[in-house]
Design an enzyme around this catalytic site. Structure first.
Site, PDB file in Angstrom:
ATOM      1  N   ASP A 124       6.450 -10.451   2.633  1.00 10.79           N
ATOM      2  CA  ASP A 124       7.476 -11.398   3.050  1.00 10.79           C
ATOM      3  C   ASP A 124       7.841 -12.345   1.906  1.00 10.79           C
ATOM      4  O   ASP A 124       6.961 -12.846   1.204  1.00 10.79           O
ATOM      5  CB  ASP A 124       6.966 -12.203   4.250  1.00 10.79           C
ATOM      6  CG  ASP A 124       8.069 -12.951   4.969  1.00 10.79           C
ATOM      7  OD1 ASP A 124       9.249 -12.607   4.760  1.00 10.79           O
ATOM      8  OD2 ASP A 124       7.761 -13.882   5.735  1.00 10.79           O
TER       9      ASP A 124
ATOM     10  N   HIS B 150      13.563  -8.051  -4.385  1.00 12.33           N
ATOM     11  CA  HIS B 150      12.908  -6.831  -3.929  1.00 12.33           C
ATOM     12  C   HIS B 150      12.391  -6.006  -5.105  1.00 12.33           C
ATOM     13  O   HIS B 150      11.314  -5.407  -5.033  1.00 12.33           O
ATOM     14  CB  HIS B 150      13.881  -5.996  -3.092  1.00 12.33           C
ATOM     15  CG  HIS B 150      14.184  -6.605  -1.757  1.00 12.33           C
ATOM     16  ND1 HIS B 150      15.304  -7.364  -1.528  1.00 12.33           N
ATOM     17  CD2 HIS B 150      13.499  -6.582  -0.583  1.00 12.33           C
ATOM     18  CE1 HIS B 150      15.309  -7.770  -0.271  1.00 12.33           C
ATOM     19  NE2 HIS B 150      14.229  -7.311   0.330  1.00 12.33           N
TER      20      HIS B 150
ATOM     21  N   LEU C  79      -7.172   6.958  -3.215  1.00 13.46           N
ATOM     22  CA  LEU C  79      -6.614   5.811  -2.492  1.00 13.46           C
ATOM     23  C   LEU C  79      -5.420   6.303  -1.684  1.00 13.46           C
ATOM     24  O   LEU C  79      -4.656   7.153  -2.155  1.00 13.46           O
ATOM     25  CB  LEU C  79      -6.173   4.718  -3.480  1.00 13.46           C
ATOM     26  CG  LEU C  79      -5.483   3.477  -2.913  1.00 13.46           C
ATOM     27  CD1 LEU C  79      -6.444   2.667  -2.055  1.00 13.46           C
ATOM     28  CD2 LEU C  79      -4.940   2.605  -4.039  1.00 13.46           C
TER      29      LEU C  79
END
Length: 278
Positions: free
Chosen positions: A41, A58, A155
């Site tokens: 956020d 972004h 991962l």
């Protein structure tokens, strides 16, 4: 002058890497979370705060994600989940939605390149959510990435696109019902075992959840100081340790990660006890 800057930059980066490795070795004395989820956020607010062009927040946020992924890998975290684009985000301006989809496609291409963090750390990519809501090119890029990284096992990075918890639960109920109905159709006329087959319990629902590819998150981090989950992992986060630093997502740092892991270690025993009561 440029060469001197490069040398100094490399020197300080090496020093920070060594220091980070030492700190992580100390933190690893305690239990390390298996799965950390992030609500990223604050990208747009970061851009406005720094007077950047629309969309720049972004892009910078993607660099923050790559750094956080590297830190999680070094610390020994096995699963990382990020809330990249919610179903509600489709209600934003069409221009912004298209920009985000284009950005996702570009980043997928970068992640699949030789020398990327995915190839370096053997990261497996999962895109989960109501993917049929994505445009054809974005969906194809996501499917290509999942196929290309299917054998990676160091991962797992789960990217939630076109996702919401309510949609996930509704989808799981529908899939469970369809599965049970098919089994009922296959019973003989005596209906033997029909009551058991009609039963839909928690295990049936969880098997059909989008997030069935991971264990429940141990820690859920939402940047920007917001104190809500915004329809993210509501089913899975019952026992997650919640952390909401005031930093906007592009400003998240390794120190935030260390702090939350230390706090998680402090309460981890109680969280595990509560899980066993279910």
């Amino acid at each position: 002058m440029q060469r001197i800057k490069m040398i100094l930059g490399g020197f300080f980066e090496n020093c920070f890497r060594v220091f980070r490795k030492f700190i992580f070795s100390v933190v690893s004395v305690g239990p390390i979370p298996t799965h950390i989820a992030f609500i990223m956020d604050g990208n747009r607010r970061y851009a406005r705060k720094h007077k950047l062009k629309e969309g720049a927040g972004h892009r910078i946020g993607l660099f923050a994600l790559m750094s956080m992924l590297k830190y999680c890998y070094e610390l020994g975290v096995k699963y990382v989940t990020v809330y990249a684009f919610s179903i509600d985000n489709f209600n934003r301006e069409p221009k912004e939605v298209q920009y985000m989809m284009t950005l996702v496609e570009e980043k997928i291409e970068e992640l699949l390149m030789e020398g990327s963090i995915v190839s370096k750390f053997w990261v497996r990519l999962h895109f989960i959510g109501n993917l049929k809501l994505l445009n054809a090119t974005t969906r194809a890029a996501a499917e290509r990435a999942m196929t290309a990284t299917a054998m990676n096992n160091n991962l797992v990075l789960v990217i939630c696109l076109a996702y919401s918890s309510t949609d996930e639960v509704v989808n799981a109920v529908q899939k469970s019902y369809e599965n049970k109905w098919c089994k009922l159709q296959g019973l003989d006329s005596s209906g033997c075992g029909s009551d058991e087959i009609r039963l839909v319990d928690r295990s049936h629902l969880e098997k059909h959840m989008y997030m069935s590819v991971t264990p429940e998150p141990d820690i859920l981090i939402r940047t920007s100081g917001a104190k809500r989950l915004s329809n993210f992992l509501l089913w899975q986060s019952t026992h997650a340790y919640l952390y909401s630093p005031s930093a906007l997502w592009p400003d998240i740092s390794v120190w935030h990660l260390i702090w939350v892991v230390l706090n998680f270690q402090r309460v981890q025993h109680n969280l595990e006890k509560k899980k066993k009561l279910l």
